[in-house]
Structure formats: structure tokens, C-alpha cells
Scaffold this motif. Structure first.
Motif, PDB file in Angstrom:
ATOM      1  N   PHE A  27     114.005  34.504   9.468  1.00  0.00           N
ATOM      2  CA  PHE A  27     115.488  33.873   9.705  1.00  0.00           C
ATOM      3  C   PHE A  27     116.479  34.950  10.415  1.00  0.00           C
ATOM      4  CE2 PHE A  27     114.249  30.651   6.493  1.00  0.00           C
ATOM      5  CZ  PHE A  27     114.503  29.732   7.196  1.00  0.00           C
ATOM      6  N   ILE A  55     112.256  18.507  33.862  1.00  0.00           N
ATOM      7  CA  ILE A  55     113.936  18.109  33.606  1.00  0.00           C
ATOM      8  C   ILE A  55     114.603  19.339  33.917  1.00  0.00           C
ATOM      9  CG2 ILE A  55     113.849  16.273  31.920  1.00  0.00           C
ATOM     10  CD1 ILE A  55     114.201  18.489  29.881  1.00  0.00           C
ATOM     11  N   PHE A  64     115.996  26.483  23.315  1.00  0.00           N
ATOM     12  CA  PHE A  64     115.697  25.297  22.319  1.00  0.00           C
ATOM     13  C   PHE A  64     114.120  24.866  22.568  1.00  0.00           C
ATOM     14  CE2 PHE A  64     115.155  20.753  20.684  1.00  0.00           C
ATOM     15  CZ  PHE A  64     115.373  21.009  19.468  1.00  0.00           C
ATOM     16  N   LEU A  68     111.058  25.394  19.787  1.00  0.00           N
ATOM     17  CA  LEU A  68     110.393  24.097  19.078  1.00  0.00           C
ATOM     18  C   LEU A  68     108.871  24.306  19.607  1.00  0.00           C
ATOM     19  CD1 LEU A  68     110.733  21.600  17.507  1.00  0.00           C
ATOM     20  CD2 LEU A  68     111.346  20.557  19.669  1.00  0.00           C
ATOM     21  N   ALA A  71     106.958  26.664  17.454  1.00  0.00           N
ATOM     22  CA  ALA A  71     106.601  26.434  16.137  1.00  0.00           C
ATOM     23  C   ALA A  71     105.318  25.571  16.168  1.00  0.00           C
ATOM     24  CB  ALA A  71     107.699  25.422  15.800  1.00  0.00           C
ATOM     25  N   PHE A  72     105.079  24.555  17.330  1.00  0.00           N
ATOM     26  CA  PHE A  72     103.798  23.928  17.653  1.00  0.00           C
ATOM     27  C   PHE A  72     102.753  24.978  18.241  1.00  0.00           C
ATOM     28  CE2 PHE A  72     106.816  20.327  17.263  1.00  0.00           C
ATOM     29  CZ  PHE A  72     106.235  19.725  16.380  1.00  0.00           C
ATOM     30  N   LEU A  75     101.479  26.245  14.777  1.00  0.00           N
ATOM     31  CA  LEU A  75     100.894  25.067  14.021  1.00  0.00           C
ATOM     32  C   LEU A  75      99.437  24.932  14.670  1.00  0.00           C
ATOM     33  CD1 LEU A  75     103.333  22.425  13.306  1.00  0.00           C
ATOM     34  CD2 LEU A  75     102.119  24.391  11.772  1.00  0.00           C
TER      35      LEU A  75
ATOM     36  N   LEU B  28     116.886  23.842   3.479  1.00  0.00           N
ATOM     37  CA  LEU B  28     115.715  24.204   4.533  1.00  0.00           C
ATOM     38  C   LEU B  28     115.317  25.441   4.263  1.00  0.00           C
ATOM     39  CD1 LEU B  28     114.462  22.495   6.773  1.00  0.00           C
ATOM     40  CD2 LEU B  28     116.018  23.656   8.355  1.00  0.00           C
ATOM     41  N   ILE B 265     106.272  20.709   8.640  1.00  0.00           N
ATOM     42  CA  ILE B 265     105.578  20.030   9.781  1.00  0.00           C
ATOM     43  C   ILE B 265     106.170  18.690   9.837  1.00  0.00           C
ATOM     44  CG2 ILE B 265     103.398  19.126  10.470  1.00  0.00           C
ATOM     45  CD1 ILE B 265     101.993  21.274   8.877  1.00  0.00           C
ATOM     46  N   LEU B 268     109.488  19.451  11.963  1.00  0.00           N
ATOM     47  CA  LEU B 268     109.209  19.587  13.292  1.00  0.00           C
ATOM     48  C   LEU B 268     108.784  18.292  14.180  1.00  0.00           C
ATOM     49  CD1 LEU B 268     107.369  23.160  12.741  1.00  0.00           C
ATOM     50  CD2 LEU B 268     109.661  22.742  13.870  1.00  0.00           C
ATOM     51  N   LEU B 269     107.921  17.587  13.524  1.00  0.00           N
ATOM     52  CA  LEU B 269     107.550  16.405  13.970  1.00  0.00           C
ATOM     53  C   LEU B 269     108.694  15.456  14.368  1.00  0.00           C
ATOM     54  CD1 LEU B 269     104.366  15.255  12.510  1.00  0.00           C
ATOM     55  CD2 LEU B 269     104.727  15.974  14.673  1.00  0.00           C
ATOM     56  N   LEU B 271     111.685  16.274  14.559  1.00  0.00           N
ATOM     57  CA  LEU B 271     112.830  17.167  15.505  1.00  0.00           C
ATOM     58  C   LEU B 271     112.160  16.967  17.142  1.00  0.00           C
ATOM     59  CD1 LEU B 271     115.111  18.742  15.183  1.00  0.00           C
ATOM     60  CD2 LEU B 271     113.890  20.871  15.397  1.00  0.00           C
ATOM     61  N   LEU B 272     110.950  16.984  17.283  1.00  0.00           N
ATOM     62  CA  LEU B 272     110.434  16.930  18.463  1.00  0.00           C
ATOM     63  C   LEU B 272     110.576  15.456  18.973  1.00  0.00           C
ATOM     64  CD1 LEU B 272     108.505  18.211  20.840  1.00  0.00           C
ATOM     65  CD2 LEU B 272     106.568  17.192  19.572  1.00  0.00           C
ATOM     66  N   TRP B 275     114.236  14.568  19.883  1.00  0.00           N
ATOM     67  CA  TRP B 275     114.503  15.388  21.012  1.00  0.00           C
ATOM     68  C   TRP B 275     113.899  14.752  22.403  1.00  0.00           C
ATOM     69  CZ3 TRP B 275     111.870  18.203  25.002  1.00  0.00           C
ATOM     70  CH2 TRP B 275     112.843  19.037  25.691  1.00  0.00           C
ATOM     71  N   THR B 279     116.387  13.054  24.893  1.00  0.00           N
ATOM     72  CA  THR B 279     116.609  13.816  26.590  1.00  0.00           C
ATOM     73  C   THR B 279     115.934  12.691  27.418  1.00  0.00           C
ATOM     74  OG1 THR B 279     115.473  15.636  25.492  1.00  0.00           O
ATOM     75  CG2 THR B 279     115.561  15.482  27.879  1.00  0.00           C
ATOM     76  N   ARG B 283     118.648  11.362  30.186  1.00  0.00           N
ATOM     77  CA  ARG B 283     118.428  11.726  31.444  1.00  0.00           C
ATOM     78  C   ARG B 283     118.286  10.350  32.512  1.00  0.00           C
ATOM     79  NH1 ARG B 283     118.198  17.585  31.687  1.00  0.00           N
ATOM     80  NH2 ARG B 283     118.576  17.678  29.669  1.00  0.00           N
TER      81      ARG B 283
END
Lengths: 103, 290
Positions: A27, A55, A64, A68, A71-72, A75, B28, B265, B268-269, B271-272, B275, B279, B283
Motif C-alpha cells: 500500500f 483509445i 490506472f 489494473l 493485478a490481472f 492473477l 478493503l 478477485i 477486480l472483476l 472494477l474491470l 471500467w 470507457t 468514448r
């Protein structure tokens, strides 16, 4: 308050969060990166542009996306390769640089 | 006129920032801490590194639950968004019928989640439920406690009943915000009803549809109470969605470490996907302006 108060207070207030050195460092690194990005932005405001990503992005967008996707990547490494996250971290660091420069 | 750049207004959001920090960031962080440790209760934690993440990622039950969840969210969006737009288009724009429609539509939104689950659990019952019993009287072998397909139909119908009104209300407000001049211009050009929809109404609805898609996706992806009450995840694992599995791990089995890794996990899913939605939809809006 008694002696050793700060440690006691910390333990009392945040003990339930079960901090470890690893997650603490994690962190603090994220926080440090955010500070660096802020200073960078103040010194040199970002310009929205189009790189290899589909984009057009600002520097903050790419940061960002980098976090992100990192992180993936971690994983995916754990799921497909298994242990040894140092390599995943190295890949992510390289990926972040590429993304910020050419993304 | 030169704009004076001044970022001091950001201090005004400081209270909200502190509130979010307290309610979201700190929990979190705690979850991240838990995800790398094994809990023995009484504040005893053993560091285990990435073990939980490897376990969770290679767990077949979780892969199934994830596919199930994606299927459910996809189905919910495919049904609720077009249906919501259609109902909003069909609603009256003035007169006494407007408040009547709005109130009738808003009713399901006001029902607490567990009550929604109870209502549908009773409604779909074969012995006393209005829907289940009617279907049986009509000769349909309906049984949501035994047949996975019937369980799915019940849960999806319930979500459509519960949440389509939200999409309708958003779209209705979006439609009412379109200035009459657009319709007048379309009438002068002799545009057909479908042309008005595709070239005026749908583009003008983009903003509210973004919100509708995001809200419906997130809520359906994290759905817990209603299927838990109606089917309890069954029959078998047929409606065992991600949050039901997660709650089972964290609360019933008290496996805090694996549950925390799972949560991250999951987070994160969400969030992805949010996003990507955000977007993509913003756009599209920018491409139109150029």
C-alpha cells in the motif's frame, strides 16, 4: 496514557486489520506512486494522446490501466504458472513503463 | 476570458473522501491483509503468501460460479435494458396517467430485497403459489426447487420484476429531457417512428443508459439476497452465484483468508468490467461530437 502508548494505541486501533510487512509495503508503494504521479502532473501537465492502446488516454488513464492490468497479470501468473510472483512483478514493472511511454 | 486555474475546490470534497476512506478503503485494506494470512481466531494470523490466491484461482467450483454469474448478469442486461426502453417509450408524456404509471412502476423498487425473495418464493410455489399453481393447473410441470432451468427462470423473472422499473424511470426521465425542437425537425423531414428512435431518442438516452447498464450490471453481478431466499443456491449449485459462495466461505465456514482472496478477485472483476463499460460508452459519445 501508559508507557509504550503509541504501539498500544496502534495495536488497539488497527490490530483488527492484521497488517503484515508485505501488504504494508504494497500500500505504501501504491501511495508513493500516486504521490509521484501527482508531482509529475504538477510539474508537467498531461496531454491526452493516442498510443498503441485503442483509445486516447491521459497519463492518469494509462497509470490506472497499468495498475489494473498488473493485478490481472499477477492473477494470470498465479493461475497459469504458479508460485514465483517476482517474475510477474518484473513483467508488470516493464509493462507499466511501456504503457506510460507508448500507450 | 482567461480562466484562473484553482484547485482549492477539491478541499470541498474532503469530507466525502474521509467518509469513503472510512467505509471503503480501510475495510478493503483489511481484506487485502486477510488474503495473505491464515486466521486461527483470537487475533492469531499466520502469513501464507499467495497460497489462497492459487487455491481460489484453480478452484473448479469458483470457475462454475463465475460463469453462472456472468450468464445471469448478461441475461439480466439483455432483458432489462431493451424492456426498460420499450416501456419508457410506451408511457404517457402528460396527464393524470403519468403519476399513476410512475408510482406503479416504482413500487417494486421500494420492496426490501429479502421481501422480494419471500414474495417470489411464495409466488412460484407449486402448492399454494399463484404462478406455480396456475402453471401446474395448466399442465406445465413447473418446479423451481427441483429443476435448474425453472429455478433460473424464477430468479431471472424476479430480477426483471424488481429492477426493470429502475431502467424505465431512468429512460423516462431521459426521454422527457429531449427538447421538442428535435421532434419538430424530425417531423418536417418526414422521419419515420423508427428513425426518430434510432437517430434522436437512443443517442439522447446514452447518458441515462450508461448509468442504467452500470447499475444493473453491478447489482446483478453482486446479487445475493433474492436468490438466497428463493433457491438458497439450489437445486444443487444451479443458482449458486458468486456472492452466495463467498458468504458461505466467509460466514459459515469462517475461512477468512480464502474468502478475502476471493473477494479481491471479485472486486477486480467488477472494477474491470465497470471500467470497460464506462470507457466504451463515454468514448462513443465523444466520437459523435467530432
Amino acid at each position: 496514557m501508559e508507557s509504550g502508548t503509541l504501539a498500544d494505541w496502534l495495536e488497539h486501533s488497527f490490530g483488527w486489520m492484521a497488517w503484515t510487512w508485505v501488504t504494508g509495503t504494497f500500500f505504501l508503494t501504491i501511495l508513493g506512486l500516486l504521490v509521484v504521479m501527482t508531482v509529475w502532473e504538477l510539474a508537467m501537465p498531461t496531454v491526452q494522446r493516442k498510443g498503441f492502446l485503442p483509445i486516447s488516454t491521459t497519463r492518469g488513464d494509462r497509470f490506472f490501466i497499468g495498475l489494473l492490468s498488473s493485478a490481472f497479470i499477477h492473477l494470470a501468473w498465479l493461475g497459469l504458472v504458479g508460485a514465483g510472483l517476482t517474475w510477474a512483478l518484473a513483467i508488470c514493472a516493464a509493462w507499466m513503463v511501456v504503457l506510460l511511454r507508448y500507450g | 476570458m482567461d480562466k484562473i486555474p484553482n484547485n482549492r475546490a477539491w478541499f470541498l470534497i474532503l469530507p466525502v473522501f474521509l467518509l469513503v476512506a472510512f467505509s471503503a478503503l480501510i475495510p478493503l485494506m483489511a481484506v487485502v491483509n486477510y488474503s495473505v494470512q491464515d486466521s486461527f481466531g483470537g487475533g492469531v494470523w499466520i502469513f501464507v503468501g499467495d497460497e489462497w490466491f492459487r487455491d481460489v484461482l484453480t478452484d473448479g467450483r469458483l470457475h462454475d460460479a463465475l460463469l453462472r454469474q456472468l450468464g445471469f448478469s448478461g441475461l439480466v442486461l439483455l432483458i432489462q435494458i431493451p424492456l426498460g426502453v420499450l416501456i419508457a417509450l410506451a408511457m404517457p408524456s402528460r396527464g393524470w396517467a403519468v403519476p399513476v404509471c410512475l408510482i406503479l412502476l416504482a413500487l417494486p423498487l421500494l420492496v426490501p430485497f429479502n421481501v422480494v425473495g419471500t414474495i417470489w418464493q411464495l409466488f412460484a410455489r407449486v402448492d399454494i403459489g399463484l404462478m406455480g399453481n396456475t402453471l401446474r393447473e395448466m399442465g406445465v410441470e413447473f418446479n423451481y426447487t427441483d429443476d435448474p432451468l425453472h429455478a433460473w427462470i424464477t430468479v431471472v423473472l424476479m430480477d426483471v420484476w424488481h429492477w426493470t422499473p429502475l431502467v424505465v424511470l431512468l429512460c423516462y426521465s431521459g426521454l422527457r429531457a429531449i427538447p421538442p425542437a428535435f421532434y419538430q425537425a424530425a417531423r418536417i423531414d418526414g422521419a419515420s417512428r423508427s428513425a426518430i428512435f434510432w437517430y434522436i431518442e437512443l443517442p439522447k438516452l446514452r447518458g441515462v443508459l450508461t448509468i442504467a447498464v452500470l447499475l444493473r450490471f453491478m447489482d446483478s453481478f453482486m446479487i445475493f439476497t433474492e436468490p438466497f431466499v428463493v433457491t438458497g443456491g439450489g437445486p444443487g449449485n444451479a443458482t449458486n452465484f458468486l456472492s452466495i459462495v463467498l458468504t458461505n466461505w466467509a460466514i459459515e465456514r469462517r475461512d477468512l483468508g480464502p474468502a478475502a482472496a476471493f473477494s479481491i478477485i471479485y472486486f477486480l472483476l467488477v472494477l474491470l468490467i465497470c471500467w470497460v463499460f464506462y470507457t466504451a460508452i463515454t468514448r462513443i459519445g465523444q466520437a459523435d461530437k467530432r
